[in-house]
Scaffold this motif. Structure first.
Motif, PDB file in Angstrom:
ATOM      1  N   SER A 105       0.842  -1.195   0.000  1.00  0.00           N
ATOM      2  CA  SER A 105       0.000   0.000   0.000  1.00  0.00           C
ATOM      3  C   SER A 105       0.882   1.251   0.000  1.00  0.00           C
ATOM      4  O   SER A 105       2.062   1.200   0.357  1.00  0.00           O
ATOM      5  CB  SER A 105      -0.918   0.019   1.229  1.00  0.00           C
ATOM      6  OG  SER A 105      -0.170   0.271   2.408  1.00  0.00           O
ATOM      7  N   TYR A 106       0.281   2.358  -0.384  1.00  0.00           N
ATOM      8  CA  TYR A 106       0.985   3.636  -0.328  1.00  0.00           C
ATOM      9  C   TYR A 106       1.473   3.887   1.093  1.00  0.00           C
ATOM     10  O   TYR A 106       2.585   4.361   1.302  1.00  0.00           O
ATOM     11  CB  TYR A 106       0.069   4.777  -0.790  1.00  0.00           C
ATOM     12  CG  TYR A 106      -0.330   4.681  -2.249  1.00  0.00           C
ATOM     13  CD1 TYR A 106       0.552   5.054  -3.262  1.00  0.00           C
ATOM     14  CD2 TYR A 106      -1.587   4.216  -2.618  1.00  0.00           C
ATOM     15  CE1 TYR A 106       0.196   4.965  -4.597  1.00  0.00           C
ATOM     16  CE2 TYR A 106      -1.953   4.115  -3.958  1.00  0.00           C
ATOM     17  CZ  TYR A 106      -1.062   4.494  -4.943  1.00  0.00           C
ATOM     18  OH  TYR A 106      -1.412   4.399  -6.272  1.00  0.00           O
ATOM     19  N   ALA A 107       0.641   3.537   2.078  1.00  0.00           N
ATOM     20  CA  ALA A 107       1.010   3.737   3.488  1.00  0.00           C
ATOM     21  C   ALA A 107       2.201   2.865   3.875  1.00  0.00           C
ATOM     22  O   ALA A 107       3.104   3.326   4.577  1.00  0.00           O
ATOM     23  CB  ALA A 107      -0.182   3.441   4.388  1.00  0.00           C
ATOM     24  N   GLU A 108       2.233   1.618   3.422  1.00  0.00           N
ATOM     25  CA  GLU A 108       3.353   0.729   3.731  1.00  0.00           C
ATOM     26  C   GLU A 108       4.660   1.262   3.144  1.00  0.00           C
ATOM     27  O   GLU A 108       5.706   1.213   3.788  1.00  0.00           O
ATOM     28  CB  GLU A 108       3.083  -0.682   3.216  1.00  0.00           C
ATOM     29  CG  GLU A 108       2.002  -1.405   3.978  1.00  0.00           C
ATOM     30  CD  GLU A 108       1.538  -2.690   3.322  1.00  0.00           C
ATOM     31  OE1 GLU A 108       1.127  -3.598   4.062  1.00  0.00           O
ATOM     32  OE2 GLU A 108       1.572  -2.798   2.067  1.00  0.00           O
ATOM     33  N   VAL A 109       4.589   1.773   1.928  1.00  0.00           N
ATOM     34  CA  VAL A 109       5.788   2.342   1.303  1.00  0.00           C
ATOM     35  C   VAL A 109       6.236   3.585   2.062  1.00  0.00           C
ATOM     36  O   VAL A 109       7.434   3.788   2.289  1.00  0.00           O
ATOM     37  CB  VAL A 109       5.552   2.650  -0.192  1.00  0.00           C
ATOM     38  CG1 VAL A 109       6.746   3.400  -0.799  1.00  0.00           C
ATOM     39  CG2 VAL A 109       5.284   1.358  -0.971  1.00  0.00           C
ATOM     40  N   ALA A 137       5.974   0.702  -9.840  1.00  0.00           N
ATOM     41  CA  ALA A 137       4.967   1.532  -9.166  1.00  0.00           C
ATOM     42  C   ALA A 137       3.578   0.918  -9.310  1.00  0.00           C
ATOM     43  O   ALA A 137       2.701   1.189  -8.485  1.00  0.00           O
ATOM     44  CB  ALA A 137       4.993   2.947  -9.725  1.00  0.00           C
ATOM     45  N   HIS A 138       3.404   0.072 -10.312  1.00  0.00           N
ATOM     46  CA  HIS A 138       2.106  -0.592 -10.487  1.00  0.00           C
ATOM     47  C   HIS A 138       1.796  -1.544  -9.329  1.00  0.00           C
ATOM     48  O   HIS A 138       0.645  -1.905  -9.125  1.00  0.00           O
ATOM     49  CB  HIS A 138       2.057  -1.343 -11.825  1.00  0.00           C
ATOM     50  CG  HIS A 138       3.100  -2.392 -11.988  1.00  0.00           C
ATOM     51  ND1 HIS A 138       4.382  -2.093 -12.421  1.00  0.00           N
ATOM     52  CD2 HIS A 138       3.086  -3.729 -11.762  1.00  0.00           C
ATOM     53  CE1 HIS A 138       5.094  -3.209 -12.465  1.00  0.00           C
ATOM     54  NE2 HIS A 138       4.326  -4.215 -12.063  1.00  0.00           N
ATOM     55  N   ARG A 139       2.800  -1.918  -8.543  1.00  0.00           N
ATOM     56  CA  ARG A 139       2.593  -2.816  -7.399  1.00  0.00           C
ATOM     57  C   ARG A 139       2.136  -2.076  -6.140  1.00  0.00           C
ATOM     58  O   ARG A 139       1.889  -2.702  -5.117  1.00  0.00           O
ATOM     59  CB  ARG A 139       3.877  -3.585  -7.095  1.00  0.00           C
ATOM     60  CG  ARG A 139       4.289  -4.519  -8.218  1.00  0.00           C
ATOM     61  CD  ARG A 139       5.547  -5.286  -7.902  1.00  0.00           C
ATOM     62  NE  ARG A 139       6.036  -5.923  -9.119  1.00  0.00           N
ATOM     63  CZ  ARG A 139       7.312  -6.190  -9.350  1.00  0.00           C
ATOM     64  NH1 ARG A 139       8.226  -5.899  -8.446  1.00  0.00           N
ATOM     65  NH2 ARG A 139       7.667  -6.753 -10.492  1.00  0.00           N
ATOM     66  N   VAL A 140       2.021  -0.761  -6.225  1.00  0.00           N
ATOM     67  CA  VAL A 140       1.601   0.031  -5.070  1.00  0.00           C
ATOM     68  C   VAL A 140       0.120   0.359  -5.240  1.00  0.00           C
ATOM     69  O   VAL A 140      -0.289   0.925  -6.256  1.00  0.00           O
ATOM     70  CB  VAL A 140       2.445   1.318  -4.929  1.00  0.00           C
ATOM     71  CG1 VAL A 140       2.042   2.082  -3.674  1.00  0.00           C
ATOM     72  CG2 VAL A 140       3.931   0.977  -4.894  1.00  0.00           C
ATOM     73  N   ILE A 141      -0.663  -0.027  -4.218  1.00  0.00           N
ATOM     74  CA  ILE A 141      -2.114   0.131  -4.281  1.00  0.00           C
ATOM     75  C   ILE A 141      -2.615   0.868  -3.037  1.00  0.00           C
ATOM     76  O   ILE A 141      -1.866   1.093  -2.102  1.00  0.00           O
ATOM     77  CB  ILE A 141      -2.815  -1.242  -4.406  1.00  0.00           C
ATOM     78  CG1 ILE A 141      -2.517  -2.117  -3.189  1.00  0.00           C
ATOM     79  CG2 ILE A 141      -2.406  -1.943  -5.711  1.00  0.00           C
ATOM     80  CD1 ILE A 141      -3.305  -3.418  -3.126  1.00  0.00           C
ATOM     81  N   ARG A 142      -3.877   1.207  -3.052  1.00  0.00           N
ATOM     82  CA  ARG A 142      -4.488   1.876  -1.902  1.00  0.00           C
ATOM     83  C   ARG A 142      -4.661   0.887  -0.749  1.00  0.00           C
ATOM     84  O   ARG A 142      -4.751  -0.326  -0.961  1.00  0.00           O
ATOM     85  CB  ARG A 142      -5.838   2.459  -2.298  1.00  0.00           C
ATOM     86  CG  ARG A 142      -5.709   3.589  -3.296  1.00  0.00           C
ATOM     87  CD  ARG A 142      -7.061   4.119  -3.692  1.00  0.00           C
ATOM     88  NE  ARG A 142      -6.896   5.258  -4.586  1.00  0.00           N
ATOM     89  CZ  ARG A 142      -7.811   5.668  -5.437  1.00  0.00           C
ATOM     90  NH1 ARG A 142      -8.986   5.066  -5.506  1.00  0.00           N
ATOM     91  NH2 ARG A 142      -7.577   6.708  -6.206  1.00  0.00           N
ATOM     92  N   SER A 143      -4.744   1.407   0.455  1.00  0.00           N
ATOM     93  CA  SER A 143      -4.897   0.563   1.653  1.00  0.00           C
ATOM     94  C   SER A 143      -6.169  -0.275   1.611  1.00  0.00           C
ATOM     95  O   SER A 143      -6.218  -1.358   2.184  1.00  0.00           O
ATOM     96  CB  SER A 143      -4.890   1.424   2.913  1.00  0.00           C
ATOM     97  OG  SER A 143      -3.618   2.002   3.089  1.00  0.00           O
ATOM     98  N   ASP A 144      -7.199   0.208   0.905  1.00  0.00           N
ATOM     99  CA  ASP A 144      -8.450  -0.556   0.815  1.00  0.00           C
ATOM    100  C   ASP A 144      -8.402  -1.633  -0.267  1.00  0.00           C
ATOM    101  O   ASP A 144      -9.382  -2.326  -0.521  1.00  0.00           O
ATOM    102  CB  ASP A 144      -9.647   0.380   0.592  1.00  0.00           C
ATOM    103  CG  ASP A 144      -9.638   1.076  -0.760  1.00  0.00           C
ATOM    104  OD1 ASP A 144      -8.745   0.812  -1.606  1.00  0.00           O
ATOM    105  OD2 ASP A 144     -10.539   1.912  -0.986  1.00  0.00           O
ATOM    106  N   GLY A 145      -7.249  -1.757  -0.934  1.00  0.00           N
ATOM    107  CA  GLY A 145      -7.090  -2.782  -1.970  1.00  0.00           C
ATOM    108  C   GLY A 145      -7.417  -2.315  -3.381  1.00  0.00           C
ATOM    109  O   GLY A 145      -7.175  -3.040  -4.341  1.00  0.00           O
TER     110      GLY A 145
END
Length: 171
Positions: A105-109, A137-145
């Motif tokens: 997730s963006y938050a994890e990064v 960057a395509h592997r980064v998603i929102r926290s809600d999936g």
């Protein structure tokens, strides 16, 4: 002054502009419009006009082909980081560590990059990465999936994630 060259290479999600310097791949963009517009934009950033020459980007083009064929999981072409700095660079360095076929997730990064509250800045870093696909960057998603925009082309992001999921599933 930077001496740069460029070539345009076909991919399943559109034509990709590959720009190289002596240090490595300085930019890889899936084109939304004519190549000359992106070359002009990069010329300003590089303070030099890249010249057409496919030879310097041949290794990157070959690795892209292997990636889309499902035989490459990690890119090894050297990256020229001159178009990144500060938190954007730190975030992009963390994104490279997201394993093939997985997401973060963006938050994890943001946490991994040392700024736990900077999830929106991670989104900006993803949107501004000089290297589409090669830097995942395509592997980064929102926290809600949910996927997020991916430069206005969420269908490209879905294609890349589906490709990696299929290939990783074969392993």
């Amino acid at each position: 002054m930077t001496i740069a060259t460029y070539s345009v290479h076909p991919t399943p999600i559109g034509e990709a502009l590959l720009v190289t310097t002596a240090e490595g791949l300085v930019a890889l963009s899936v084109l939304d419009g004519p190549a000359y517009a992106e070359v002009a934009r990069l010329s300003i950033l590089l303070q030099s006009v890249p010249t057409p020459d496919a030879a310097p980007s041949a290794a990157a083009a070959a690795e892209l082909d292997e990636y889309f064929a499902g035989t490459r999981r990690t890119f090894t072409v050297p990256l020229d980081w001159r178009l990144t700095s500060g938190f954007t660079k730190r975030a992009l360095e963390e994104i490279i560590a997201v394993p093939y076929g997985e997401t973060a997730s963006y938050a994890e990064v943001a946490i991994a990059a040392g700024a736990p509250r900077a999830h929106r800045a991670v989104g900006t870093a993803c949107a501004r990465t000089p290297w589409s696909i090669v830097l995942p960057a395509h592997r980064v998603i929102r926290s809600d999936g949910s996927l997020g925009e991916y430069g206005g082309h969420p269908e490209h992001k879905r294609f890349l994630l589906d490709l990696e999921e299929r290939v990783a599933g074969r392993a």
